[in-house]
Design an enzyme around this catalytic site. Sequence first.
Site, mmCIF file in Angstrom:
data_model
loop_
_atom_site.group_PDB
_atom_site.id
_atom_site.type_symbol
_atom_site.label_atom_id
_atom_site.label_comp_id
_atom_site.label_asym_id
_atom_site.label_seq_id
_atom_site.Cartn_x
_atom_site.Cartn_y
_atom_site.Cartn_z
ATOM 1 N N TYR A 146 16.658 26.190 -17.160
ATOM 2 C CA TYR A 146 16.309 27.603 -17.258
ATOM 3 C C TYR A 146 17.001 28.222 -18.465
ATOM 4 O O TYR A 146 18.170 27.953 -18.724
ATOM 5 C CB TYR A 146 16.761 28.363 -16.014
ATOM 6 N N HIS A 192 14.269 37.538 -8.283
ATOM 7 C CA HIS A 192 14.576 36.218 -8.820
ATOM 8 C C HIS A 192 15.695 35.513 -8.065
ATOM 9 O O HIS A 192 16.066 34.406 -8.439
ATOM 10 C CB HIS A 192 14.951 36.316 -10.303
ATOM 11 N N ARG A 197 6.189 33.492 -22.232
ATOM 12 C CA ARG A 197 6.942 32.284 -21.906
ATOM 13 C C ARG A 197 6.080 31.427 -20.992
ATOM 14 O O ARG A 197 5.157 31.923 -20.344
ATOM 15 C CB ARG A 197 8.270 32.606 -21.229
ATOM 16 N N ASN A 202 6.065 28.844 -17.747
ATOM 17 C CA ASN A 202 6.826 28.331 -16.625
ATOM 18 C C ASN A 202 5.982 27.217 -16.004
ATOM 19 O O ASN A 202 4.771 27.177 -16.200
ATOM 20 C CB ASN A 202 7.097 29.440 -15.615
ATOM 21 N N GLU A 204 2.252 28.146 -15.895
ATOM 22 C CA GLU A 204 1.971 29.577 -15.912
ATOM 23 C C GLU A 204 2.215 30.104 -17.318
ATOM 24 O O GLU A 204 3.322 30.014 -17.831
ATOM 25 C CB GLU A 204 2.910 30.319 -14.942
ATOM 26 N N TYR A 214 13.691 22.911 -5.604
ATOM 27 C CA TYR A 214 13.172 24.279 -5.639
ATOM 28 C C TYR A 214 11.689 24.293 -5.994
ATOM 29 O O TYR A 214 10.913 25.052 -5.425
ATOM 30 C CB TYR A 214 13.976 25.106 -6.649
ATOM 31 N N LYS A 215 11.304 23.431 -6.918
ATOM 32 C CA LYS A 215 9.901 23.390 -7.323
ATOM 33 C C LYS A 215 9.050 22.591 -6.328
ATOM 34 O O LYS A 215 7.833 22.503 -6.490
ATOM 35 C CB LYS A 215 9.782 22.808 -8.736
#
Lengths: 326, 318, 264
Positions: free
Chosen positions: A35, A185, A215, A217, A257, A308-309
């Site tokens: 990140y 977040h 950006r 993601n 994204e 997390y993903k």
Amino acid sequence: MYHMELTSASRSHAIPSQPLIDRFPFPFKEDKYRYSNNSKALESPLVLDITPEYFEEVKSKRDILAKTHNRAYQALSHSMDGQWEILENIIEEMVEQHPGYFGLEKDGDIWTFYNYLLEEQQTFTLGDPSTLPYEPLDFIGRHVQEDLIYIGHRNGDLYMDAGQLCFPANWSIAFNLGMTYTEFHSPVPHYSDSGLAEKVRNFLLRMEAGKPWTRLNWTLTVDGVLPTFPEIFDEWGTKANEVTVENAGERVYLRVEDQKLFRLPRSYGILFGIHTHLISVEELCKKQEWAVRFCNVLEDLPDYMAEYKGFLSYKPYLVQYLKNSF
Amino acid sequence: MTAQPLKVMVKDIKRESPFVKSFTLIPAGSKPLPGFSGGSHITTYLRHNDQTMERHYSLTNTPGRPGYYKIAVKREENSKGGSIYFHESVQVGDQLDISYPKNNFLLSFQGSRHIFIAAGIGITPFMAMMKELKKQDKSFELHYAAKSKEACAFYNTLLSHFKKETHFYFSKENNRMNPELMKNQPIGTHVYFCGPEAMIKEYANTAASYGYPEANIHFELFSAPDTGPKHAFQVYLKRSNMWLEVPEGESLLDTLLAHEIDVPYSCKIGGCGSCQQFVSKGEIDHRDLFLTETEKRSTDVMMTCVSRANSPSIELDI
Amino acid sequence: MEEKKCELLRKEKIGHHIHKLEVKMDDAVLSKDCGKIRTIKWEGHVFEHPILYVRISKRRKKYYLFLDESKSECSLLRDRFPCSNFYLQEDEEYVPAYVPRNNDQKVISFIDEQSLFDTLPVIDLLLSKNIEQQIYAAGSLSDNKIKQYLNRQLQENVTYMTSFTSTHISSILSGQFIGTSLSITGTWPVVQELKKLAVSQGFTEEEIQCKGVGPKQKKVFCVKCYSINELKEDMNCPDCHADLDVSDHFSRRLEAYLGYIEIE
């Protein structure tokens, strides 16, 4: 004003078709991913990206909104000014950039909007929500592929004040509505507690009109499901258990994204547009340099991020599939 | 990184007082001007003798999407030329380059009562803010100090639109504005100051002493505070792997821009936060009014337009 | 934390079970304006006992201690304590009911019988700083002695109410000026309700301090059916029966934690 008439035969050809592999926004610029504030200035300041998936995705959005409206659309009452500003900006962009797809007639504050792709038109009065079938953000979101979030700038902070969200990457706008930037977040590991969320928030607070940012993601999705709502996690979440080395190429999709941020000078909020692109790993492997890089990124990725993903369980199979491909 | 400027045409020029002129700007092309919120300003880019002068002016007309912008410019005899240029050279029909509206002086969303305190040309942002509040039928008052009725820009406009809300203080009539006016105001009151630095400091300190929470105190600076000598120092740009020398008297931001390093900036007086950069090494002499004390202590960010090095060199993440 | 020696100057019984002691520290001073003592030691006896303190003179090292004897089963403490010299050890974790802000002009405190003890040192702290204070006490204070003490300390600035009604509280809050802060103490549900009222009257986070006593019930938002229910072990949504994996993602608007759908 001339209106382009499209027959249903010409409609499907209206949007130029280009192979996915040639237009997919591959997100990895190096062999590792962490990140960071990886925003960059958006060269051409446009919200919309109209791809051949337009018809399919707009239909899917409308189905979701019809069946489960509060899952995909939420707004606080004070967001109305911001919503109108978003609607106006998007319609202006539509007719300027895509005059073949959209049209607009203005009679003072009475606007007639044409969507030639869908053969629809709507007359409404700017600033009067009773003249639209839905709230302005909910209306215009039904004509674009992007999810549209309105971030209000108030009390020296940024708040999720409204949003139409049909293709979420496992987050709920019904829950997140009204939260500050750092609050919404907070589930992202290491993003908040490292202070990065706050830094990016401060950066966004100072964003100026006319200088949008972008950006990319990413995450992974099994079977290319776009509406990965946490509300229906029991419907798509179990698919992760079905991934094997053999089927990973076909069933696992890289989900990217393309996020864009625009300062809205009138309400002084921010429009956050999310265009979600999917590509199967099999297709992605047609570009060997992408397969290699993707594999390196995955191997380097810490487990907490894969967890997390949502792909920690099948990551080894995917890595093996990628290695077998080159 | 800098957005394309907006092209506008001067539609009208009006004298507001012996030293203040208003300029009405309309789009030079067919595209309507972006809307704006109360408290917004624009940067004008004036080309004069092969140089571009950047000047910031608050928008004074009613916010929303009026389709035109109005600014008020005070003639400053000892200015670096921007205001003289506006007063002497700009004519109706001239074209200008301006920025999109920017707002570092937003009205508080949660405030239930707004007190505007202006000195001299500091009145300009409040003109738009008051019009916005009036439209929303919200509670506010204006306290406006000027030399005299004659030298007071917008005197008649204020009387006709905001008579009930406006309090004038004319120093020639020995009527001085006093920070005590902020005392005993109801919970939910927000105070806004615009004027010279000394006035802003005095009012901000007094407001704090009355117990106004930090978030209820708002101000906009007109010029950079004088924060002492500008010594030379070295800067290392980590990602570009490049050493630069910031000469005495020049800002770090100007040095970066002179070397064609594309960094963001806006107000150039340490007030807006746009030019923030991450510092990876070195000690910073913070001279801005943007960062909080806590942020200044954490030393990993700086405002390149006014802040300097406290060590012989610093390293930036550029 | 070190033991600090002090000398008793004066002792007063201000409630049926509450003593107020004036002490002078011998050498080392207590660390805060207002805090808590964890243990006292005297004549070789060590007691763990809730004692709150407030500093009344920095220069003369003088403090008031508040001791609730009903919270100790030790008769020795009741009958013989205190004597002239004893040792104090601080409880560093303690958060006072109210910490004055810079430039506080006035503090309005909402208390109940349970939070009264925590408020006692704050009253002296605000008096010593010359900050105006107004106390609203809910519920019947059964202890008449402490009522007399409060009346003496605060004169007309203490009001007793059977309960806090929102119309009454709103009318108290609506007429306040900038510089007024709120100290809200009591059971969590009451504290949360009062805080909401205060925010609706324009008070900001900076102007409100809360300290709740007792359990704070956590609520969970079921992401599947959007119902909000009290947190339980092995959370299963009472409305849609989904098994929920409760995260620490919290919504202030919903006052609830996010419960994700748990799958096998």
